[in-house]
Design an enzyme around this catalytic site. Structure first.
Site, PDB file in Angstrom:
ATOM      1  N   HIS A 155       0.809  -1.338  -0.413  1.00 15.40           N
ATOM      2  CA  HIS A 155       0.199  -0.222  -0.089  1.00 15.40           C
ATOM      3  C   HIS A 155       1.032   1.377  -0.213  1.00 15.40           C
ATOM      4  CE1 HIS A 155      -3.326  -1.942   1.732  1.00 15.40           C
ATOM      5  NE2 HIS A 155      -3.400  -2.734   0.271  1.00 15.40           N
TER       6      HIS A 155
ATOM      7  N   ASN B 124     -10.396  -6.228  -5.051  1.00 19.71           N
ATOM      8  CA  ASN B 124     -10.601  -6.974  -4.153  1.00 19.71           C
ATOM      9  C   ASN B 124     -12.304  -6.681  -3.933  1.00 19.71           C
ATOM     10  OD1 ASN B 124      -8.180  -7.511  -4.677  1.00 19.71           O
ATOM     11  ND2 ASN B 124      -7.491  -7.858  -2.569  1.00 19.71           N
TER      12      ASN B 124
ATOM     13  N   SER C  36       4.686  -0.009  -9.603  1.00 20.75           N
ATOM     14  CA  SER C  36       5.794  -0.203  -8.664  1.00 20.75           C
ATOM     15  C   SER C  36       6.623   1.419  -7.290  1.00 20.75           C
ATOM     16  CB  SER C  36       6.485  -1.137  -7.947  1.00 20.75           C
ATOM     17  OG  SER C  36       6.950  -1.078  -9.549  1.00 20.75           O
ATOM     18  N   MET C  37       6.781   0.580  -6.144  1.00 23.70           N
ATOM     19  CA  MET C  37       7.490   2.287  -6.700  1.00 23.70           C
ATOM     20  C   MET C  37       9.185   2.472  -6.315  1.00 23.70           C
ATOM     21  SD  MET C  37       9.438   2.502  -1.766  1.00 23.70           S
ATOM     22  CE  MET C  37      10.675   1.539  -2.581  1.00 23.70           C
TER      23      MET C  37
ATOM     24  N   HIS D  61      -4.860  -5.205 -12.589  1.00 24.89           N
ATOM     25  CA  HIS D  61      -5.171  -4.346 -11.373  1.00 24.89           C
ATOM     26  C   HIS D  61      -3.517  -3.589 -10.948  1.00 24.89           C
ATOM     27  CE1 HIS D  61      -2.899  -7.956  -8.779  1.00 24.89           C
ATOM     28  NE2 HIS D  61      -3.485  -7.053  -7.420  1.00 24.89           N
TER      29      HIS D  61
ATOM     30  N   GLY E 113       2.745  -7.814 -10.863  1.00 22.81           N
ATOM     31  CA  GLY E 113       2.841  -8.891  -9.277  1.00 22.81           C
ATOM     32  C   GLY E 113       4.285  -8.998  -8.910  1.00 22.81           C
TER      33      GLY E 113
ATOM     34  N   LYS F 268       4.559   5.296   2.504  1.00 25.11           N
ATOM     35  CA  LYS F 268       4.500   3.869   2.264  1.00 25.11           C
ATOM     36  C   LYS F 268       4.891   3.884   4.346  1.00 25.11           C
ATOM     37  CE  LYS F 268       5.789   0.441   0.079  1.00 25.11           C
ATOM     38  NZ  LYS F 268       4.551   0.316  -0.780  1.00 25.11           N
TER      39      LYS F 268
END
Lengths: 137, 472
Positions: B199, B321, B371-372, B395, B398, B471
């Site tokens: 997150h 989700n 991703s970051m 989404h 991965g 984060k």
């Protein structure tokens, strides 16, 4: 009693072992604390809780669930187990635990665990007891 | 396992054995190679055995192994005769993404990134611990569970437009009474908190516009500063899923016994327990919207603090989700289905009634976080999404590398310094979090987006690059 953090691509997985089932669950607490990063903290109090489950895998699931829940609700980080007792009951198993906790400080940067899973779960008796489980991060 | 190529970027496991339908995999050859490296294919095949499943079980281009269901998976079942499976939604109910568009350009922010990231980090709680941006009590919680974003509007924590431009207008028919007490106890003090893991809350710069008409409709332009929030239902949602998994397990031991994977457990939709779960899931989804709304308030307050009076308006908010009651065409007939999306984003095209009127001509926005340290995307729901994937697309990318390996290969401070050298400022609760989320540990999101676009399920509109990131 030993524990080890295992490889898992998306989340966190551990193996905990002991000569007895109670020792394996004690090692589970050690693994839990290492995963969150709380294992280096100084405990300031204790929390007691018990878990009743219909089988051993459910017991592992419910035990991990309770520790995750306690951290959020009590605003405390679980550091280590003071005592763990596991016995069979008419309906399955009963686990009674006392854990040492430290007051949560956001600056500690501890990992917030979401939930236990049944994924790749192992509870087996072979040269003592071994527990393996994955938790959702 | 038999896997046949049936089109460009389309593969199928044929119906066989206990499968009720085939299983579809939408991926390029390169992504398929990664997908084949774990249990994703086995899982999507298992999902095809669920009672009432329609057309095919689906894995999207970012698919990877999950718990029972693959992440990046879609399973649509008959709304009356099918089953509901909490594993097909995930522990983090209504984990999702929100995008806010500001009236700042990158030039307004350049040079002030550290001040901005500190303002956000100081306001919005991250990681393990109590507290949210808003202080909420049990009465607030009951209102949030029942009415989601509407409750936030009533309390003065939202603008009308925040609801208009939100999936489901930020509210599903949730029943607070069906949310377990243990879940409420976890969630009561978490409204407006980010959580941990992958997150994040990120300030971004729009670097590329691929579709000018749609970008204009979404209020996006090059060099604009936007803010993306990736978070979900926190402890309340996770506990709701956990409690219901155990209730399902105790109520249906014969189902669980017969399953290839316990995390696939399900209940017939018509059963009271299934309905209780759906009511609780909807309530937890409402909590997630309230959570992201509270963080939106924190973002608006932070921007005002640093830059003066800044407008930060909603672009959209998507769930990835969730299970939704939706109407879809199956074999030429309109059917009422329960669509499980786990790590999958709804991607409805223009003309679909669920798309807000303001986007009715262009399709809903689809928000794909990178991703970051890597870029994120805005897509538009594609014309072929309804035909191919029950109106769904990916989404995000991965993970390629485990957290333990990432901490061995990356040192948090080095990652932070390297990102800062590229103009990306990160604040996190711990250096190990930064290491665990280092750019190299995720798959290539560009390829995921390319497949989504070429298939016509989610079409490129804009790309954003990170400026500042917080984060847990």
């Amino acid at each position: 009693m030993t524990h080890e953090i295992l490889e898992h691509t998306a989340d966190v997985k551990f193996r905990a072992s002991g000569d007895t089932l109670a020792e394996a669950f004690t090692s589970t607490v050690d693994a839990f604390a290492e995963i969150t990063g709380a294992d280096g903290l100084t405990s300031t109090s204790t929390l007691e809780f018990d878990v009743e489950s219909e089988g051993l895998e459910a017991l592992v699931f419910d035990f991990l669930d309770r520790m995750i829940w306690l951290q959020d609700v009590e605003d405390a980080a679980i550091v280590e187990a003071e005592s763990v007792d596991v016995r069979e009951s008419d309906d399955g198993y009963v686990l009674e635990a006392v854990v040492e906790v430290a007051a949560l400080d956001r600056a500690s940067g501890l990992l917030d665990l979401k939930a236990p899973t049944y994924n790749d779960m192992v509870v087996e008796r072979r040269d003592g007891w071994t527990v393996e489980a994955v938790m959702d991060v | 396992m038999e896997l046949n190529k049936v089109g460009d970027d389309v593969y199928e496991i044929p119906k066989q054995g206990e499968m009720h339908v085939p299983a579809r995999v939408y991926a390029s050859e390169a992504l398929l190679e990664e997908i084949s490296g774990d249990k994703t294919l086995e899982q999507v095949r298992n999902v095809a055995t669920l009672p009432g499943i329609q057309k095919y079980s689906v894995v999207l281009p970012d698919g990877h192994q999950g718990y029972g269901f693959p992440i990046g998976g879609v399973a649509a079942v008959d709304a009356r005769d099918g089953v509901v499976s909490p594993g097909g939604i995930g522990y983090d109910i209504n984990c999702g993404v929100r995008l806010l568009a500001t009236d700042l350009s990158y030039g307004d922010v350049e040079g002030t990134e550290r001040e901005l990231v500190d303002a956000l980090y100081d306001r919005i709680p991250c990681g393990l611990g109590k507290g949210g941006y808003l202080s909420t009590d049990i009465d607030d919680l009951e209102g949030i569970l029942a009415r989601g974003a509407e409750y936030m509007l009533e309390q003065g924590f939202a603008q009308e437009d925040d609801l208009v431009r939100c999936e489901e207008n930020g509210r599903l028919p949730g029943d607070p009474a069906k949310v377990p007490e243990e879940a409420k106890q976890r969630g009561v003090d978490q409204v407006g908190s980010l959580g941990s893991g992958n997150h994040f809350l990120e300030v971004q710069r729009v670097t590329d516009v691929f579709d000018r008409e749609r970008a204009s409709a979404y209020g996006l332009e090059e060099d604009q500063v936007v803010v993306m929030i990736h978070s979900g239902s926190r402890g309340l949602g996770h506990q709701t899923c956990t409690v219901y998994l155990r209730r399902f397990e105790r109520a249906y031991p014969e189902i669980v016994e017969a399953l290839p994977d316990k995390e696939l457990m399900y209940a017939p939709i018509g059963d009271e327990l299934a309905q209780d779960y759906l009511d609780a899931m909807n309530a937890a989804a409402n909590f997630a919207w309230a959570n992201r709304q509270a963080m939106t308030l924190g973002v608006r307050d932070s921007l005002d603090d640093v830059y003066g009076d800044v407008e930060a308006r909603m672009v959209y908010d998507v769930c990835h989700n969730i299970a939704k009651q939706e109407e879809h065409d199956v074999d030429g007939r309109r059917r009422q289905l329960l669509v499980h999306r786990k790590g999958a984003t709804r991607a409805f095209p223009a003309g679909r009634r669920e798309v807000p009127d303001v986007y009715g001509d262009v399709g809903q926005p689809v928000l794909i976080p990178g991703s970051m340290g890597s870029h994120s995307y805005v897509l538009a729901g594609g014309e072929r999404s309804l035909e191919l994937s029950f109106g769904s697309t990916a989404h995000g990318a991965g993970r390629l590398m485990s957290r333990t390996q990432a901490k061995k290969d990356y040192w948090g401070e080095d990652v932070r310094d390297e990102l800062e050298g590229r103009g990306i400022y990160v604040r996190a609760e711990s250096g190990s979090t930064v290491a665990e989320e280092a750019p190299g540990v995720y798959k290539d999101v560009d390829e995921v987006i390319r497949v989504s676009h070429d298939l016509g399920i989610g079409e490129r509109v804009a790309r954003m690059h990170p400026v500042a990131n917080i984060k847990g």
